[in-house]
Design a protein around this motif. Structure first.
Motif, PDB file in Angstrom:
ATOM      1  N   CYS A  92      -3.091 -34.631  71.797  1.00  0.00           N
ATOM      2  CA  CYS A  92      -2.399 -34.138  72.991  1.00  0.00           C
ATOM      3  C   CYS A  92      -3.212 -34.551  74.203  1.00  0.00           C
ATOM      4  O   CYS A  92      -4.324 -34.055  74.401  1.00  0.00           O
ATOM      5  CB  CYS A  92      -2.258 -32.626  72.939  1.00  0.00           C
ATOM      6  N   ALA A  93      -2.655 -35.433  74.995  1.00  0.00           N
ATOM      7  CA  ALA A  93      -3.326 -35.904  76.196  1.00  0.00           C
ATOM      8  C   ALA A  93      -2.804 -35.146  77.406  1.00  0.00           C
ATOM      9  O   ALA A  93      -1.587 -35.049  77.612  1.00  0.00           O
ATOM     10  CB  ALA A  93      -3.084 -37.403  76.374  1.00  0.00           C
ATOM     11  N   ALA A  94      -3.723 -34.607  78.187  1.00  0.00           N
ATOM     12  CA  ALA A  94      -3.359 -33.876  79.404  1.00  0.00           C
ATOM     13  C   ALA A  94      -3.551 -34.781  80.619  1.00  0.00           C
ATOM     14  O   ALA A  94      -4.453 -35.619  80.642  1.00  0.00           O
ATOM     15  CB  ALA A  94      -4.217 -32.626  79.548  1.00  0.00           C
ATOM     16  N   THR A  95      -2.696 -34.582  81.623  1.00  0.00           N
ATOM     17  CA  THR A  95      -2.773 -35.439  82.805  1.00  0.00           C
ATOM     18  C   THR A  95      -3.895 -35.028  83.745  1.00  0.00           C
ATOM     19  O   THR A  95      -4.256 -35.771  84.618  1.00  0.00           O
ATOM     20  CB  THR A  95      -1.453 -35.414  83.587  1.00  0.00           C
ATOM     21  N   THR A  96      -4.424 -33.832  83.537  1.00  0.00           N
ATOM     22  CA  THR A  96      -5.517 -33.373  84.383  1.00  0.00           C
ATOM     23  C   THR A  96      -6.661 -32.920  83.488  1.00  0.00           C
ATOM     24  O   THR A  96      -6.565 -33.010  82.260  1.00  0.00           O
ATOM     25  CB  THR A  96      -5.073 -32.186  85.262  1.00  0.00           C
ATOM     26  N   SER A  97      -7.676 -32.425  84.068  1.00  0.00           N
ATOM     27  CA  SER A  97      -8.786 -31.902  83.270  1.00  0.00           C
ATOM     28  C   SER A  97      -8.460 -30.490  82.804  1.00  0.00           C
ATOM     29  O   SER A  97      -9.280 -29.591  82.869  1.00  0.00           O
ATOM     30  CB  SER A  97     -10.074 -31.910  84.100  1.00  0.00           C
ATOM     31  N   ALA A  98      -7.220 -30.345  82.290  1.00  0.00           N
ATOM     32  CA  ALA A  98      -6.740 -29.016  81.894  1.00  0.00           C
ATOM     33  C   ALA A  98      -7.608 -28.396  80.813  1.00  0.00           C
ATOM     34  O   ALA A  98      -7.808 -27.194  80.777  1.00  0.00           O
ATOM     35  CB  ALA A  98      -5.296 -29.110  81.412  1.00  0.00           C
ATOM     36  N   SER A  99      -8.104 -29.245  79.918  1.00  0.00           N
ATOM     37  CA  SER A  99      -8.842 -28.684  78.799  1.00  0.00           C
ATOM     38  C   SER A  99     -10.116 -27.999  79.252  1.00  0.00           C
ATOM     39  O   SER A  99     -10.662 -27.178  78.540  1.00  0.00           O
ATOM     40  CB  SER A  99      -9.169 -29.782  77.790  1.00  0.00           C
ATOM     41  N   ARG A 100     -10.594 -28.345  80.430  1.00  0.00           N
ATOM     42  CA  ARG A 100     -11.814 -27.702  80.913  1.00  0.00           C
ATOM     43  C   ARG A 100     -11.524 -26.317  81.475  1.00  0.00           C
ATOM     44  O   ARG A 100     -12.418 -25.470  81.517  1.00  0.00           O
ATOM     45  CB  ARG A 100     -12.462 -28.559  81.994  1.00  0.00           C
ATOM     46  N   ARG A 101     -10.311 -26.095  81.945  1.00  0.00           N
ATOM     47  CA  ARG A 101     -10.012 -24.857  82.656  1.00  0.00           C
ATOM     48  C   ARG A 101      -9.097 -23.924  81.895  1.00  0.00           C
ATOM     49  O   ARG A 101      -9.092 -22.723  82.132  1.00  0.00           O
ATOM     50  CB  ARG A 101      -9.364 -25.194  84.001  1.00  0.00           C
ATOM     51  N   TYR A 102      -8.290 -24.473  81.004  1.00  0.00           N
ATOM     52  CA  TYR A 102      -7.311 -23.662  80.299  1.00  0.00           C
ATOM     53  C   TYR A 102      -7.627 -23.594  78.812  1.00  0.00           C
ATOM     54  O   TYR A 102      -8.176 -24.532  78.243  1.00  0.00           O
ATOM     55  CB  TYR A 102      -5.918 -24.276  80.435  1.00  0.00           C
ATOM     56  N   SER A 103      -7.214 -22.508  78.198  1.00  0.00           N
ATOM     57  CA  SER A 103      -7.143 -22.513  76.748  1.00  0.00           C
ATOM     58  C   SER A 103      -5.997 -23.453  76.375  1.00  0.00           C
ATOM     59  O   SER A 103      -4.976 -23.509  77.063  1.00  0.00           O
ATOM     60  CB  SER A 103      -6.878 -21.108  76.217  1.00  0.00           C
ATOM     61  N   MET A 104      -6.190 -24.206  75.323  1.00  0.00           N
ATOM     62  CA  MET A 104      -5.164 -25.148  74.875  1.00  0.00           C
ATOM     63  C   MET A 104      -4.920 -24.943  73.401  1.00  0.00           C
ATOM     64  O   MET A 104      -5.773 -24.417  72.679  1.00  0.00           O
ATOM     65  CB  MET A 104      -5.601 -26.589  75.163  1.00  0.00           C
ATOM     66  N   GLY A 105      -3.754 -25.348  72.964  1.00  0.00           N
ATOM     67  CA  GLY A 105      -3.465 -25.107  71.557  1.00  0.00           C
ATOM     68  C   GLY A 105      -2.220 -25.808  71.079  1.00  0.00           C
ATOM     69  O   GLY A 105      -1.608 -26.609  71.789  1.00  0.00           O
ATOM     70  N   TRP A 106      -1.867 -25.479  69.856  1.00  0.00           N
ATOM     71  CA  TRP A 106      -0.714 -26.060  69.196  1.00  0.00           C
ATOM     72  C   TRP A 106       0.188 -24.946  68.671  1.00  0.00           C
ATOM     73  O   TRP A 106      -0.299 -23.961  68.105  1.00  0.00           O
ATOM     74  CB  TRP A 106      -1.159 -26.940  68.037  1.00  0.00           C
ATOM     75  N   PHE A 107       1.474 -25.144  68.868  1.00  0.00           N
ATOM     76  CA  PHE A 107       2.501 -24.277  68.328  1.00  0.00           C
ATOM     77  C   PHE A 107       3.386 -25.130  67.424  1.00  0.00           C
ATOM     78  O   PHE A 107       3.381 -26.349  67.495  1.00  0.00           O
ATOM     79  CB  PHE A 107       3.355 -23.675  69.454  1.00  0.00           C
ATOM     80  N   ARG A 108       4.195 -24.466  66.622  1.00  0.00           N
ATOM     81  CA  ARG A 108       5.171 -25.187  65.814  1.00  0.00           C
ATOM     82  C   ARG A 108       6.439 -24.370  65.693  1.00  0.00           C
ATOM     83  O   ARG A 108       6.426 -23.146  65.788  1.00  0.00           O
ATOM     84  CB  ARG A 108       4.612 -25.522  64.429  1.00  0.00           C
ATOM     85  N   GLN A 109       7.535 -25.091  65.491  1.00  0.00           N
ATOM     86  CA  GLN A 109       8.819 -24.430  65.309  1.00  0.00           C
ATOM     87  C   GLN A 109       9.598 -25.163  64.234  1.00  0.00           C
ATOM     88  O   GLN A 109       9.919 -26.352  64.388  1.00  0.00           O
ATOM     89  CB  GLN A 109       9.618 -24.386  66.602  1.00  0.00           C
ATOM     90  N   ALA A 110       9.870 -24.447  63.158  1.00  0.00           N
ATOM     91  CA  ALA A 110      10.682 -24.986  62.070  1.00  0.00           C
ATOM     92  C   ALA A 110      12.143 -24.646  62.336  1.00  0.00           C
ATOM     93  O   ALA A 110      12.434 -23.678  63.039  1.00  0.00           O
ATOM     94  CB  ALA A 110      10.223 -24.401  60.742  1.00  0.00           C
ATOM     95  N   PRO A 111      13.077 -25.410  61.780  1.00  0.00           N
ATOM     96  CA  PRO A 111      14.502 -25.129  61.992  1.00  0.00           C
ATOM     97  C   PRO A 111      14.850 -23.705  61.608  1.00  0.00           C
ATOM     98  O   PRO A 111      14.492 -23.233  60.527  1.00  0.00           O
ATOM     99  CB  PRO A 111      15.188 -26.145  61.075  1.00  0.00           C
TER     100      PRO A 111
END
Length: 120
Positions: free
Chosen positions: A22-41
């Motif tokens: 996951c590439a962020a356009t800003t230095s978001a990873s330095r300031r925000y918590s980041m993560g992964w979600f998923r959604q199954a049908p």
């Protein structure tokens, strides 16, 4: 405004591995918590893994020990290494930034998603 772009999804057999990016356009990873979600049908979106600005991590019980979240500050990129995949992991996976953990996980910014399909 944070823009996120996922890559690395695909199809794999049960027991296989995939690595999402996951590439962020800003230095978001330095300031925000980041993560992964998923959604199954037919199911609700659920939080899978998160990494805080401190570097601490959280995982959904169903993936703990199989999935690893990490990040590269220099590349503004967050990764999700997924091992020992099983068909129950099949879902659209979304990168997110600005996570909240009040009850159900939620987030402020979302990527478009990348499909992961695990066949038995």
């Amino acid at each position: 405004q944070v823009q996120l772009g996922e890559s690395g999804g695909g199809s794999v057999q049960s027991g296989g591995s995939l690595k999402l990016s996951c590439a962020a356009t800003t230095s978001a990873s330095r300031r925000y918590s980041m993560g992964w979600f998923r959604q199954a049908p037919g199911k609700e979106r659920e939080g899978v893994a998160a990494i805080m600005p401190t570097g601490s991590t959280r995982y959904r019980d169903a993936v703990a020990g199989r999935f690893t979240i990490s990040r590269d500050y220099a590349k503004n990129t967050v990764y999700l290494q997924m091992n020992s995949l099983n068909p129950e992991d099949t879902a659209m996976y979304y990168c997110a930034a600005g996570l909240l953990f009040v009850g159900k996980w939620s987030a402020t910014y979302w990527g478009q998603g990348t499909q992961v399909t695990v066949s038995s």
